[in-house]
Design an enzyme around this catalytic site. Sequence first.
Site, mmCIF file in Angstrom:
data_model
loop_
_atom_site.group_PDB
_atom_site.id
_atom_site.type_symbol
_atom_site.label_atom_id
_atom_site.label_comp_id
_atom_site.label_asym_id
_atom_site.label_seq_id
_atom_site.Cartn_x
_atom_site.Cartn_y
_atom_site.Cartn_z
ATOM 1 N N HIS A 1 0.858 -1.179 0.000
ATOM 2 C CA HIS A 1 0.000 0.000 0.000
ATOM 3 C C HIS A 1 0.899 1.235 0.000
ATOM 4 O O HIS A 1 2.115 1.136 0.154
ATOM 5 C CB HIS A 1 -0.887 0.026 1.239
ATOM 6 N N CYS B 1 -0.770 1.728 -5.438
ATOM 7 C CA CYS B 1 -1.588 2.827 -5.931
ATOM 8 C C CYS B 1 -0.799 4.130 -5.892
ATOM 9 O O CYS B 1 0.142 4.282 -5.117
ATOM 10 C CB CYS B 1 -2.851 2.970 -5.078
#
Length: 374
Positions: A213, A257
Amino acid sequence: LRRADAACQRGAGRRAGGARTEPGMERLVHAALARLSEEELARCASYLRSPAPGAGGSPAQLAQRYAGRAAEVLRAALRDMGRHDVSGREKAGAAAAPAAVLRTGEQQTTNQTSDTSFKGRRTEQSDYDKLDKYDMSKTRVAFMMCVTTRRRGAEKDIEIMNKWFDKYQFETPSEQCIDPNGQEILPALEKFRDQINQSKDEISCCLIALMSHGRSHGLIQGKDGDTVDLDDIFALFNNIQCPKLQEKPKIFIIQACRGGKEDHGVEEIEHESREADCTYNLIAIRRLPTASDYYIVYSTQKGYISLRNTEKGSRMIEAMDEVFSEQGMKWHIGDLFTKINNNLVHETFSIHGCPVKETIVVESTLTKAVYLAP
């Protein structure tokens, strides 16, 4: 330039005094001039003035003025200066090969003066067109960091990356950094960097895969949410911190991301949709280090989410596996990731029934081609 010379001679009988140079020849001369340094350009200007002393004017103006002489004189000047790559002079054991831009211009000039159809013709590549290659014959090293907590499907990414580490003969001197806390990431990479610097072997290449992440401001996070700045990671392997990797390719695969946006595309393409499990954490664009020989692949555009399937793993890693299986032993890394991007761009995935797209981004300071085949 030889072709420009010939074009000039053919056109000489058709031109009246003071007529302008044929456009095709002008383009070739201008293309050759554009490839020169300021010093070389000044020297060529001096040569171009020699047919008519005192004429004055810029090299481009002179190229127009001396329609029958510009290409001939410029070619001689380039040869005297040692710029055989532009002049078209043959090297020992190799065929003459003008620059690619000149070759294109020559084809246009030929088409203007010939009825022969261009259809079916192709330009042969010469030795001058081939990229220099990094020497990949020595030891190759790799490092993997992957957060699996709250990232279903990440185990598949680990499996795929390990398969290609083995296939391309990458050694892993450090233990894999699986599911680390944030504060454990940088020390693990520092240890890996130190192992490279202290190695008695010559290192050909370094590959680092970071899958996790992220957050805003260029941060990648561990399983506990603590973060590390990507700039700090990249800096560990620059020419100062890691001299063992000077002029060696340093490949980074960043699967995370880079924002919370979803790309729904410009239209809904009829295609089998796939379910994707994606986080909405942010990872900001970072500044590319000034050090050379970096090749950094992001799994998505800045500001956008990166897609991961709960069973098949991250979509970019899945696409890498497919392309590497087909072309990995033949193509250089730039072509491989261009094909990977092509496959992703023409695929449609879905989140909660809504179609989404993914596009990878590559940033490179490579100076040669990287071929991964052993």
